[in-house]
Design a protein around this motif. Structure first.
Motif, PDB file in Angstrom:
ATOM      1  N   GLY A 143      34.592  49.274  28.952  1.00 49.56           N
ATOM      2  CA  GLY A 143      35.794  49.719  28.631  1.00 49.56           C
ATOM      3  C   GLY A 143      36.799  49.458  29.879  1.00 49.56           C
ATOM      4  N   THR A 144      38.097  50.089  29.803  1.00 53.28           N
ATOM      5  CA  THR A 144      38.903  50.183  30.711  1.00 53.28           C
ATOM      6  C   THR A 144      39.818  51.345  30.479  1.00 53.28           C
ATOM      7  OG1 THR A 144      39.166  47.884  30.900  1.00 53.28           O
ATOM      8  CG2 THR A 144      40.918  49.172  31.804  1.00 53.28           C
ATOM      9  N   ILE A 145      40.013  52.016  31.660  1.00 55.40           N
ATOM     10  CA  ILE A 145      40.999  53.081  31.590  1.00 55.40           C
ATOM     11  C   ILE A 145      42.169  52.639  32.513  1.00 55.40           C
ATOM     12  CG2 ILE A 145      41.410  55.437  32.153  1.00 55.40           C
ATOM     13  CD1 ILE A 145      38.409  56.144  31.786  1.00 55.40           C
ATOM     14  N   THR A 146      43.363  52.787  31.688  1.00 48.14           N
ATOM     15  CA  THR A 146      44.995  52.777  32.526  1.00 48.14           C
ATOM     16  C   THR A 146      45.467  53.888  32.834  1.00 48.14           C
ATOM     17  OG1 THR A 146      45.108  50.519  31.410  1.00 48.14           O
ATOM     18  CG2 THR A 146      46.740  51.252  32.473  1.00 48.14           C
ATOM     19  N   VAL A 147      45.635  54.186  34.130  1.00 48.01           N
ATOM     20  CA  VAL A 147      46.363  55.519  34.590  1.00 48.01           C
ATOM     21  C   VAL A 147      47.863  54.975  34.603  1.00 48.01           C
ATOM     22  CG1 VAL A 147      46.681  57.134  36.189  1.00 48.01           C
ATOM     23  CG2 VAL A 147      44.424  56.283  35.720  1.00 48.01           C
ATOM     24  N   THR A 148      48.558  55.404  33.458  1.00 46.83           N
ATOM     25  CA  THR A 148      50.215  54.896  33.452  1.00 46.83           C
ATOM     26  C   THR A 148      50.852  55.737  34.389  1.00 46.83           C
ATOM     27  OG1 THR A 148      50.115  56.421  31.074  1.00 46.83           O
ATOM     28  CG2 THR A 148      50.112  54.006  30.977  1.00 46.83           C
ATOM     29  N   SER A 149      50.447  56.896  34.567  1.00 47.43           N
ATOM     30  CA  SER A 149      51.265  57.772  35.576  1.00 47.43           C
ATOM     31  C   SER A 149      50.533  58.509  36.717  1.00 47.43           C
ATOM     32  CB  SER A 149      51.924  58.955  34.814  1.00 47.43           C
ATOM     33  OG  SER A 149      52.862  58.636  33.794  1.00 47.43           O
ATOM     34  N   ALA A 150      50.593  57.987  37.901  1.00 46.54           N
ATOM     35  CA  ALA A 150      49.864  58.190  38.948  1.00 46.54           C
ATOM     36  C   ALA A 150      49.729  59.868  39.130  1.00 46.54           C
ATOM     37  CB  ALA A 150      50.377  57.794  40.211  1.00 46.54           C
ATOM     38  N   GLY A 151      48.702  60.265  39.381  1.00 46.98           N
ATOM     39  CA  GLY A 151      48.588  61.688  39.386  1.00 46.98           C
ATOM     40  C   GLY A 151      48.262  62.487  38.123  1.00 46.98           C
ATOM     41  N   THR A 152      48.150  61.856  37.099  1.00 46.93           N
ATOM     42  CA  THR A 152      47.859  62.370  35.717  1.00 46.93           C
ATOM     43  C   THR A 152      46.650  61.794  35.127  1.00 46.93           C
ATOM     44  OG1 THR A 152      50.268  62.275  35.099  1.00 46.93           O
ATOM     45  CG2 THR A 152      48.851  62.475  33.255  1.00 46.93           C
ATOM     46  N   ARG A 153      45.616  62.659  35.055  1.00 45.98           N
ATOM     47  CA  ARG A 153      44.141  61.985  34.790  1.00 45.98           C
ATOM     48  C   ARG A 153      44.330  61.635  33.355  1.00 45.98           C
ATOM     49  NH1 ARG A 153      43.559  67.497  35.961  1.00 45.98           N
ATOM     50  NH2 ARG A 153      43.519  68.698  34.044  1.00 45.98           N
ATOM     51  N   VAL A 154      43.221  60.732  33.113  1.00 46.62           N
ATOM     52  CA  VAL A 154      43.258  59.961  31.632  1.00 46.62           C
ATOM     53  C   VAL A 154      41.791  60.148  31.356  1.00 46.62           C
ATOM     54  CG1 VAL A 154      43.672  57.894  30.321  1.00 46.62           C
ATOM     55  CG2 VAL A 154      45.290  58.626  32.369  1.00 46.62           C
ATOM     56  N   GLN A 155      41.546  60.643  30.180  1.00 45.21           N
ATOM     57  CA  GLN A 155      40.295  60.683  29.509  1.00 45.21           C
ATOM     58  C   GLN A 155      39.650  59.597  29.053  1.00 45.21           C
ATOM     59  OE1 GLN A 155      39.497  63.516  26.517  1.00 45.21           O
ATOM     60  NE2 GLN A 155      37.843  63.739  26.869  1.00 45.21           N
ATOM     61  N   ASN A 156      38.436  59.125  29.177  1.00 43.91           N
ATOM     62  CA  ASN A 156      37.997  58.062  28.603  1.00 43.91           C
ATOM     63  C   ASN A 156      37.664  58.067  27.143  1.00 43.91           C
ATOM     64  OD1 ASN A 156      36.322  55.960  28.033  1.00 43.91           O
ATOM     65  ND2 ASN A 156      34.615  56.484  29.314  1.00 43.91           N
ATOM     66  N   THR A 157      38.276  57.272  26.237  1.00 48.56           N
ATOM     67  CA  THR A 157      38.356  57.270  24.994  1.00 48.56           C
ATOM     68  C   THR A 157      36.991  56.651  24.296  1.00 48.56           C
ATOM     69  OG1 THR A 157      39.574  55.551  24.675  1.00 48.56           O
ATOM     70  CG2 THR A 157      40.849  57.350  24.976  1.00 48.56           C
ATOM     71  N   LYS A 158      36.221  56.067  24.949  1.00 47.01           N
ATOM     72  CA  LYS A 158      35.015  55.613  24.156  1.00 47.01           C
ATOM     73  C   LYS A 158      34.010  56.696  23.867  1.00 47.01           C
ATOM     74  CE  LYS A 158      35.714  51.107  24.578  1.00 47.01           C
ATOM     75  NZ  LYS A 158      35.618  50.174  23.806  1.00 47.01           N
ATOM     76  N   SER A 159      33.621  56.704  22.921  1.00 45.65           N
ATOM     77  CA  SER A 159      32.509  57.499  22.320  1.00 45.65           C
ATOM     78  C   SER A 159      31.148  56.978  22.690  1.00 45.65           C
ATOM     79  CB  SER A 159      32.832  57.923  20.857  1.00 45.65           C
ATOM     80  OG  SER A 159      32.355  57.030  20.044  1.00 45.65           O
ATOM     81  N   GLY A 160      30.158  58.122  22.616  1.00 43.07           N
ATOM     82  CA  GLY A 160      28.644  58.048  22.842  1.00 43.07           C
ATOM     83  C   GLY A 160      28.214  58.638  23.933  1.00 43.07           C
ATOM     84  N   ASN A 161      26.993  58.485  24.035  1.00 42.61           N
ATOM     85  CA  ASN A 161      26.097  58.959  25.421  1.00 42.61           C
ATOM     86  C   ASN A 161      25.660  57.759  26.002  1.00 42.61           C
ATOM     87  OD1 ASN A 161      26.250  61.540  24.555  1.00 42.61           O
ATOM     88  ND2 ASN A 161      24.655  61.305  23.023  1.00 42.61           N
ATOM     89  N   CYS A 162      25.614  57.964  27.277  1.00 40.89           N
ATOM     90  CA  CYS A 162      25.040  56.943  28.256  1.00 40.89           C
ATOM     91  C   CYS A 162      24.027  57.446  29.255  1.00 40.89           C
ATOM     92  CB  CYS A 162      26.197  56.079  29.051  1.00 40.89           C
ATOM     93  SG  CYS A 162      27.237  57.357  30.000  1.00 40.89           S
TER      94      CYS A 162
END
Length: 91
Positions: A5-24
């Motif tokens: 997957g990919t996480i895109t941080v649209t606004s610097a300084g605002t954390r974004v949660q991983n939206t993929k589900s499951g355990n690893c």
């Protein structure tokens, strides 16, 4: 099996949660080479002062003693729209 997957941080300084589900059992994070600045990964309190800093093109791997929920991980960035890719091993 791997979760990718990919996480895109649209606004610097605002954390974004991983939206993929499951355990690893482990995650490899790689900041995109064309990012403008550092990307940070960590838990829900990730920020520029609290997290693993990954420079453009660099990678960071974390292995767990057991399983970890993918949704526990977040990303933040120093620049708008920077991205971090990941591969998680859930076997």
């Amino acid at each position: 099996m791997a979760v990718i997957g990919t996480i895109t941080v649209t606004s610097a300084g605002t954390r974004v949660q991983n939206t993929k589900s499951g355990n690893c059992r482990g995650i490899m994070w790689r900041a995109r080479a064309d990012n403008s600045a550092v990307v940070y990964v960590g838990y829900s309190d990730v920020s520029s002062t609290n997290g693993v800093a990954i420079s453009p093109g660099d990678a960071f791997t974390v292995l767990f003693n057991g399983y970890e929920k993918l949704q526990n991980w977040y990303a933040d960035a120093a620049t708008n729209s920077d991205k971090v890719d990941f591969v998680a091993d859930n076997s």
